[in-house]
Design a protein around this motif. Sequence first.
Motif, PDB file in Angstrom:
ATOM      1  N   ILE A 167      43.585  45.746  35.687  1.00  0.00           N
ATOM      2  CA  ILE A 167      44.474  44.600  35.453  1.00  0.00           C
ATOM      3  C   ILE A 167      43.848  43.280  35.920  1.00  0.00           C
ATOM      4  O   ILE A 167      44.218  42.229  35.412  1.00  0.00           O
ATOM      5  CB  ILE A 167      45.860  44.798  36.109  1.00  0.00           C
ATOM      6  N   HIS A 168      42.901  43.339  36.862  1.00  0.00           N
ATOM      7  CA  HIS A 168      42.201  42.114  37.291  1.00  0.00           C
ATOM      8  C   HIS A 168      40.758  42.451  37.645  1.00  0.00           C
ATOM      9  O   HIS A 168      40.508  43.466  38.318  1.00  0.00           O
ATOM     10  CB  HIS A 168      42.846  41.492  38.532  1.00  0.00           C
ATOM     11  N   VAL A 169      39.835  41.624  37.204  1.00  0.00           N
ATOM     12  CA  VAL A 169      38.448  41.670  37.691  1.00  0.00           C
ATOM     13  C   VAL A 169      38.174  40.310  38.313  1.00  0.00           C
ATOM     14  O   VAL A 169      38.110  39.286  37.619  1.00  0.00           O
ATOM     15  CB  VAL A 169      37.438  41.955  36.556  1.00  0.00           C
ATOM     16  N   LEU A 170      38.034  40.282  39.636  1.00  0.00           N
ATOM     17  CA  LEU A 170      37.981  39.020  40.382  1.00  0.00           C
ATOM     18  C   LEU A 170      36.633  38.875  41.090  1.00  0.00           C
ATOM     19  O   LEU A 170      36.336  39.622  42.028  1.00  0.00           O
ATOM     20  CB  LEU A 170      39.114  38.985  41.416  1.00  0.00           C
ATOM     21  N   PRO A 171      35.796  37.934  40.677  1.00  0.00           N
ATOM     22  CA  PRO A 171      34.505  37.737  41.350  1.00  0.00           C
ATOM     23  C   PRO A 171      34.686  37.005  42.675  1.00  0.00           C
ATOM     24  O   PRO A 171      35.440  36.038  42.755  1.00  0.00           O
ATOM     25  CB  PRO A 171      33.731  36.867  40.349  1.00  0.00           C
ATOM     26  N   GLN A 224      39.046  31.194  39.676  1.00  0.00           N
ATOM     27  CA  GLN A 224      38.198  30.339  38.838  1.00  0.00           C
ATOM     28  C   GLN A 224      37.669  31.066  37.600  1.00  0.00           C
ATOM     29  O   GLN A 224      37.707  30.540  36.485  1.00  0.00           O
ATOM     30  CB  GLN A 224      37.031  29.815  39.666  1.00  0.00           C
ATOM     31  N   TYR A 225      37.177  32.284  37.788  1.00  0.00           N
ATOM     32  CA  TYR A 225      36.789  33.145  36.675  1.00  0.00           C
ATOM     33  C   TYR A 225      37.473  34.490  36.903  1.00  0.00           C
ATOM     34  O   TYR A 225      37.439  35.025  38.011  1.00  0.00           O
ATOM     35  CB  TYR A 225      35.270  33.340  36.605  1.00  0.00           C
ATOM     36  N   GLU A 226      38.061  35.029  35.852  1.00  0.00           N
ATOM     37  CA  GLU A 226      38.799  36.278  36.015  1.00  0.00           C
ATOM     38  C   GLU A 226      38.923  36.987  34.670  1.00  0.00           C
ATOM     39  O   GLU A 226      39.196  36.357  33.643  1.00  0.00           O
ATOM     40  CB  GLU A 226      40.197  35.989  36.564  1.00  0.00           C
ATOM     41  N   ILE A 227      38.694  38.281  34.676  1.00  0.00           N
ATOM     42  CA  ILE A 227      38.958  39.090  33.484  1.00  0.00           C
ATOM     43  C   ILE A 227      40.333  39.718  33.671  1.00  0.00           C
ATOM     44  O   ILE A 227      40.573  40.419  34.652  1.00  0.00           O
ATOM     45  CB  ILE A 227      37.879  40.171  33.281  1.00  0.00           C
ATOM     46  N   ASP A 228      41.240  39.452  32.735  1.00  0.00           N
ATOM     47  CA  ASP A 228      42.613  39.933  32.884  1.00  0.00           C
ATOM     48  C   ASP A 228      42.806  41.303  32.247  1.00  0.00           C
ATOM     49  O   ASP A 228      41.837  41.948  31.821  1.00  0.00           O
ATOM     50  CB  ASP A 228      43.606  38.911  32.319  1.00  0.00           C
ATOM     51  N   HIS A 229      44.060  41.745  32.150  1.00  0.00           N
ATOM     52  CA  HIS A 229      44.339  43.107  31.664  1.00  0.00           C
ATOM     53  C   HIS A 229      43.948  43.290  30.205  1.00  0.00           C
ATOM     54  O   HIS A 229      43.706  44.414  29.762  1.00  0.00           O
ATOM     55  CB  HIS A 229      45.824  43.412  31.842  1.00  0.00           C
ATOM     56  N   LYS A 259      41.197  42.153  28.925  1.00  0.00           N
ATOM     57  CA  LYS A 259      39.733  42.024  28.924  1.00  0.00           C
ATOM     58  C   LYS A 259      39.268  40.633  28.495  1.00  0.00           C
ATOM     59  O   LYS A 259      38.154  40.457  28.016  1.00  0.00           O
ATOM     60  CB  LYS A 259      39.086  43.095  28.025  1.00  0.00           C
ATOM     61  N   THR A 260      40.134  39.639  28.653  1.00  0.00           N
ATOM     62  CA  THR A 260      39.801  38.261  28.327  1.00  0.00           C
ATOM     63  C   THR A 260      39.325  37.532  29.583  1.00  0.00           C
ATOM     64  O   THR A 260      39.912  37.702  30.646  1.00  0.00           O
ATOM     65  CB  THR A 260      41.022  37.531  27.745  1.00  0.00           C
ATOM     66  N   LEU A 261      38.280  36.728  29.450  1.00  0.00           N
ATOM     67  CA  LEU A 261      37.805  35.944  30.592  1.00  0.00           C
ATOM     68  C   LEU A 261      38.636  34.676  30.703  1.00  0.00           C
ATOM     69  O   LEU A 261      38.659  33.840  29.790  1.00  0.00           O
ATOM     70  CB  LEU A 261      36.323  35.584  30.417  1.00  0.00           C
ATOM     71  N   LEU A 262      39.335  34.518  31.822  1.00  0.00           N
ATOM     72  CA  LEU A 262      40.094  33.309  32.087  1.00  0.00           C
ATOM     73  C   LEU A 262      39.203  32.345  32.865  1.00  0.00           C
ATOM     74  O   LEU A 262      38.551  32.731  33.830  1.00  0.00           O
ATOM     75  CB  LEU A 262      41.348  33.636  32.909  1.00  0.00           C
ATOM     76  N   HIS A 263      39.177  31.091  32.439  1.00  0.00           N
ATOM     77  CA  HIS A 263      38.376  30.085  33.135  1.00  0.00           C
ATOM     78  C   HIS A 263      38.944  28.718  32.815  1.00  0.00           C
ATOM     79  O   HIS A 263      39.871  28.568  32.018  1.00  0.00           O
ATOM     80  CB  HIS A 263      36.902  30.172  32.711  1.00  0.00           C
TER      81      HIS A 263
END
Length: 470
Positions: free
Chosen positions: A124-128, A380-385, A387-391
Amino acid sequence: MAETILAIDIGSTKIAAVIAEVADDGSITVTGHGVVRSQGVKKGIITNIELASKSIKKAVTDARRIAGKNISNATVSISNAYARSLNSTGIVNIPHQDISIKEIKRVMDTALYNANIPNEFEVIHVLPYNFKVDEQDFIEDPYGMNASRMEVDVNIIITQKSALSNLTKAVRSAGLEIDGIVLNSYASALAVMGEDERELGVCVIDMGGQTSSLIVHIGNSIRYNDFLAVGSNHITNDLSMALHTPLETAEKVKIRHGNLLEKSSESIELPVIGDSENRNTISLEIAHSVILARVEEALMILSKSLDKSALREQIGSGIVLTGGLTKLKGIRELAQAIFHGMPVRIGYPRELGGMYEELKDPSFSTVIGLLLYKAGEHTQYEIDHSKTLLHHKEIQTTNVTDIAEFDKKETAPKELKQKREPIDLGLDLGEGIQQNTLDLDQEGDLFAAAGKKREGNPFSRFVNWAKQLF
């Protein structure tokens, strides 16, 4: 143009829906809200899809009526109950040397690919939390930097597929579509954290009706999260059993007389369970002992969880307590003693435009955080559930469909661009070119007809072409 957004916090004791308008400058104005008692949800997990769906629908209907908007896409919370987190690393080469959004997405996808995610879980979240460019570590934002290699360390938050599926079914049964899923403790943290706390490191504890959650936010993003199936309702249950009084009465005793700092020697009369005629005289000392024991136990478990994270030394700004349970008098002082002298404060949700007084309570931190997330205040950068990169970067792309036309406009001499009169060449250009003048718009076609590559400045290229022609 303003965008209308809908946030739904699906909790164990209440379901809150809030509609807001997001202006072009990013400001948020609340236009409607609805709050109903939660049904079909226990300890953060949906146990009855039909009942949960009815509760969601009622809350959203109330919010729509107040806002006068018929929005059907919602950003919803998901409980920490079945959420887990794991760390992973990704490494990519940068072929063009400059780091773009494409490279950032690629390195985060690589980290996600390298992670060992169990089959029954979904991301659900990929958080760098740490970028490394060549040999430089702890880069805050790699975008636009020049490098040959980039690395990233990410915290991946996953949840059980069954829990996610049940949540989706309940929301869709209410006639809504999901356009965002956010971990509830993540949303709560967005609502109560200050900028300094983000930078220095903070631990946010959300103590709700049936659950408590903990996250550690350091630098760029979340580094750790945990869950405890204990909340305000457990205190009510303990009081009901200890005082032999109905749950409704126990809840009133907790709200009116709950005090973790002072004991009271007063006595009160309470109804007896199953006996509407007789009443018992109870000392408030008993109520104090029951409440203190349960809250102390929960905070002790959460303190051990923080120790387990091995991040305590990196938390410079201390603990932020939020959620409905934090309204108990003396909970901040008790937490400060249990967390070994770390600074503790009660976190209230950030105040938004048009915000109703009811929503300023700590129990609404999650739903306000969902609005902030949807409005762009995520990591700041995040892949959501999905699989879209939010920025937050504005990506500009040039679509060149006619290379000759593009080349002509870019390379024409400045003097000629400003002057539109034909130029007398004084030459017989031969068959295929009927006039002895050259219009600026024909310059590119003329050189293309000659079939020669244009090099140097335009006049030099023309002389070279003329020599070859004659």
